[in-house]
Design a protein around this motif. Structure first.
Motif, PDB file in Angstrom:
ATOM      1  N   LEU A 104      44.861  45.851  44.443  1.00  0.00           N
ATOM      2  CA  LEU A 104      44.471  47.108  45.081  1.00  0.00           C
ATOM      3  C   LEU A 104      43.561  47.888  44.148  1.00  0.00           C
ATOM      4  O   LEU A 104      43.719  47.842  42.927  1.00  0.00           O
ATOM      5  CB  LEU A 104      45.706  47.969  45.380  1.00  0.00           C
ATOM      6  CG  LEU A 104      46.625  47.539  46.525  1.00  0.00           C
ATOM      7  CD1 LEU A 104      47.967  48.248  46.382  1.00  0.00           C
ATOM      8  CD2 LEU A 104      45.982  47.872  47.862  1.00  0.00           C
ATOM      9  N   GLN A 105      42.625  48.635  44.736  1.00  0.00           N
ATOM     10  CA  GLN A 105      41.816  49.532  43.928  1.00  0.00           C
ATOM     11  C   GLN A 105      42.573  50.814  43.602  1.00  0.00           C
ATOM     12  O   GLN A 105      42.342  51.443  42.569  1.00  0.00           O
ATOM     13  CB  GLN A 105      40.497  49.840  44.639  1.00  0.00           C
ATOM     14  CG  GLN A 105      39.588  48.623  44.760  1.00  0.00           C
ATOM     15  CD  GLN A 105      38.217  48.966  45.320  1.00  0.00           C
ATOM     16  OE1 GLN A 105      37.638  49.999  44.992  1.00  0.00           O
ATOM     17  NE2 GLN A 105      37.697  48.104  46.181  1.00  0.00           N
ATOM     18  N   PRO A 157      36.477  40.634  39.918  1.00  0.00           N
ATOM     19  CA  PRO A 157      37.396  39.838  39.093  1.00  0.00           C
ATOM     20  C   PRO A 157      38.020  40.593  37.913  1.00  0.00           C
ATOM     21  O   PRO A 157      38.477  39.955  36.954  1.00  0.00           O
ATOM     22  CB  PRO A 157      36.483  38.726  38.579  1.00  0.00           C
ATOM     23  CG  PRO A 157      35.168  39.420  38.394  1.00  0.00           C
ATOM     24  CD  PRO A 157      35.072  40.428  39.509  1.00  0.00           C
ATOM     25  N   VAL A 158      38.049  41.915  37.955  1.00  0.00           N
ATOM     26  CA  VAL A 158      38.623  42.684  36.849  1.00  0.00           C
ATOM     27  C   VAL A 158      39.855  43.431  37.365  1.00  0.00           C
ATOM     28  O   VAL A 158      39.740  44.451  38.033  1.00  0.00           O
ATOM     29  CB  VAL A 158      37.611  43.677  36.252  1.00  0.00           C
ATOM     30  CG1 VAL A 158      38.233  44.418  35.081  1.00  0.00           C
ATOM     31  CG2 VAL A 158      36.347  42.953  35.813  1.00  0.00           C
ATOM     32  N   LEU A 159      41.029  42.889  37.069  1.00  0.00           N
ATOM     33  CA  LEU A 159      42.289  43.488  37.502  1.00  0.00           C
ATOM     34  C   LEU A 159      43.203  43.684  36.300  1.00  0.00           C
ATOM     35  O   LEU A 159      43.168  42.909  35.347  1.00  0.00           O
ATOM     36  CB  LEU A 159      43.015  42.591  38.503  1.00  0.00           C
ATOM     37  CG  LEU A 159      42.409  42.335  39.872  1.00  0.00           C
ATOM     38  CD1 LEU A 159      43.287  41.346  40.627  1.00  0.00           C
ATOM     39  CD2 LEU A 159      42.266  43.623  40.659  1.00  0.00           C
ATOM     40  N   GLY A 173      49.346  49.806  30.723  1.00  0.00           N
ATOM     41  CA  GLY A 173      48.711  48.552  31.110  1.00  0.00           C
ATOM     42  C   GLY A 173      49.473  47.390  30.496  1.00  0.00           C
ATOM     43  O   GLY A 173      49.892  47.457  29.339  1.00  0.00           O
ATOM     44  N   ILE A 174      49.652  46.347  31.271  1.00  0.00           N
ATOM     45  CA  ILE A 174      50.415  45.189  30.786  1.00  0.00           C
ATOM     46  C   ILE A 174      49.481  44.075  30.335  1.00  0.00           C
ATOM     47  O   ILE A 174      49.509  43.655  29.185  1.00  0.00           O
ATOM     48  CB  ILE A 174      51.401  44.709  31.866  1.00  0.00           C
ATOM     49  CG1 ILE A 174      52.375  45.852  32.224  1.00  0.00           C
ATOM     50  CG2 ILE A 174      52.162  43.476  31.379  1.00  0.00           C
ATOM     51  CD1 ILE A 174      53.292  45.555  33.386  1.00  0.00           C
ATOM     52  N   PHE A 175      48.619  43.593  31.236  1.00  0.00           N
ATOM     53  CA  PHE A 175      47.585  42.640  30.839  1.00  0.00           C
ATOM     54  C   PHE A 175      46.571  42.484  31.961  1.00  0.00           C
ATOM     55  O   PHE A 175      46.835  42.851  33.103  1.00  0.00           O
ATOM     56  CB  PHE A 175      48.170  41.285  30.422  1.00  0.00           C
ATOM     57  CG  PHE A 175      48.738  40.444  31.544  1.00  0.00           C
ATOM     58  CD1 PHE A 175      48.093  39.291  31.970  1.00  0.00           C
ATOM     59  CD2 PHE A 175      49.938  40.781  32.155  1.00  0.00           C
ATOM     60  CE1 PHE A 175      48.623  38.503  32.978  1.00  0.00           C
ATOM     61  CE2 PHE A 175      50.488  39.990  33.161  1.00  0.00           C
ATOM     62  CZ  PHE A 175      49.808  38.851  33.580  1.00  0.00           C
ATOM     63  N   GLU A 176      45.400  41.959  31.619  1.00  0.00           N
ATOM     64  CA  GLU A 176      44.352  41.705  32.608  1.00  0.00           C
ATOM     65  C   GLU A 176      44.596  40.352  33.252  1.00  0.00           C
ATOM     66  O   GLU A 176      45.030  39.401  32.597  1.00  0.00           O
ATOM     67  CB  GLU A 176      42.976  41.762  31.956  1.00  0.00           C
ATOM     68  CG  GLU A 176      42.585  43.155  31.493  1.00  0.00           C
ATOM     69  CD  GLU A 176      41.151  43.245  31.019  1.00  0.00           C
ATOM     70  OE1 GLU A 176      40.472  42.191  30.956  1.00  0.00           O
ATOM     71  OE2 GLU A 176      40.689  44.357  30.716  1.00  0.00           O
ATOM     72  N   THR A 177      44.272  40.264  34.543  1.00  0.00           N
ATOM     73  CA  THR A 177      44.622  39.063  35.283  1.00  0.00           C
ATOM     74  C   THR A 177      43.772  38.940  36.532  1.00  0.00           C
ATOM     75  O   THR A 177      42.817  39.710  36.726  1.00  0.00           O
ATOM     76  CB  THR A 177      46.131  39.093  35.649  1.00  0.00           C
ATOM     77  OG1 THR A 177      46.503  37.854  36.222  1.00  0.00           O
ATOM     78  CG2 THR A 177      46.458  40.247  36.587  1.00  0.00           C
ATOM     79  N   LEU A 178      44.076  37.985  37.391  1.00  0.00           N
ATOM     80  CA  LEU A 178      43.392  37.768  38.664  1.00  0.00           C
ATOM     81  C   LEU A 178      44.425  37.605  39.765  1.00  0.00           C
ATOM     82  O   LEU A 178      45.514  37.076  39.537  1.00  0.00           O
ATOM     83  CB  LEU A 178      42.506  36.516  38.606  1.00  0.00           C
ATOM     84  CG  LEU A 178      41.277  36.556  37.712  1.00  0.00           C
ATOM     85  CD1 LEU A 178      40.652  35.157  37.633  1.00  0.00           C
ATOM     86  CD2 LEU A 178      40.244  37.544  38.241  1.00  0.00           C
TER      87      LEU A 178
END
Length: 225
Positions: free
Chosen positions: A162-163, A187-189, A205-210
């Protein structure tokens, strides 16, 4: 693959995909290592149950990755007394793990075929404190009309990208409750956790992912100049 093969793959997944990525909570690791993920995957892709990425599901959907699931479980840190709302049931794997650590889980799935599969999976694994609704959770009117949504929740999991978090979802969280969501634009979540403190929010923030985008959002009007 045999039962022994799956058990080996499960332990290997915990050691090399999860523990090494700073998921170190013992109860989280024990829970994941005890759960037969292969039983929640479609038969034709069962051999992929413990792979690092996303396992494909019917209706053009996919399971969360093992690392995404582990981080959600670890950061929620459920104690067994919580009422949990999950949006995006899939085949019910994360639903089952949440139910094992919470008092009650209400899970929303927009695809009827997946909702039916999840109910069957949960029943087969003896999960009696989780209910699966076929509903578009992004529709405020549909959610408001459902009796299961009349009481607030202590934790909310949004299992697609979600944005921003819809206001009607935020309003369902108790004061002091935790909300986990995948925020951004592919692709930046980022997987984030928000804690509700009165009328304010604390976010980490926990981590960047897809992850796939959330379905059922209201259409936005495009202006042409």
């Amino acid at each position: 693959m045999t039962v022994t093969d799956f058990q080996f793959a499960r332990k290997n997944m915990v050691d090399h995909q999860i523990r090494c990525c700073k998921v170190l909570d013992a109860s989280t690791l024990d829970l994941i290592e005890s759960m037969p993920r292969e039983n929640f995957t479609p038969a034709h892709v069962r051999s992929l149950a413990y792979m690092e990425g996303h396992v494909p599901l019917p209706c053009n959907q996919e399971m969360l990755s093992p690392l995404q699931e582990a981080n959600i479980i670890q950061h929620l840190a459920l104690t067994g007394c919580e009422r949990v709302l999950e949006i995006g049931t899939g085949t019910g794997f994360l639903t089952a793990m949440l139910a094992m650590q919470a008092k009650e889980v209400v899970s929303c799935e927009i695809h009827d075929a997946l909702a039916k599969a999840a109910r069957s999976n949960l029943e087969q694994h003896g999960v009696s404190n989780a209910s699966v609704l076929t509903i578009n959770a992004m529709d405020p009117a549909a959610m408001a009309a459902n009796p299961a949504m009349r009481e607030p929740f202590d934790a909310i999991v949004l299992g697609a990208a979600l944005q921003s978090i819809p206001a009607h979802i935020e309003a369902m969280l108790n004061d002091g409750g935790k909300l986990v969501a995948f925020l951004g634009q592919n692709p930046v979540l980022s997987l984030v956790m928000r804690t509700k403190v009165r009328q304010a929010w604390q976010q980490i923030g926990i981590f960047e992912t897809l992850l796939l985008d959330m379905e059922g959002l209201p259409a936005t009007r495009q202006f042409v100049f």
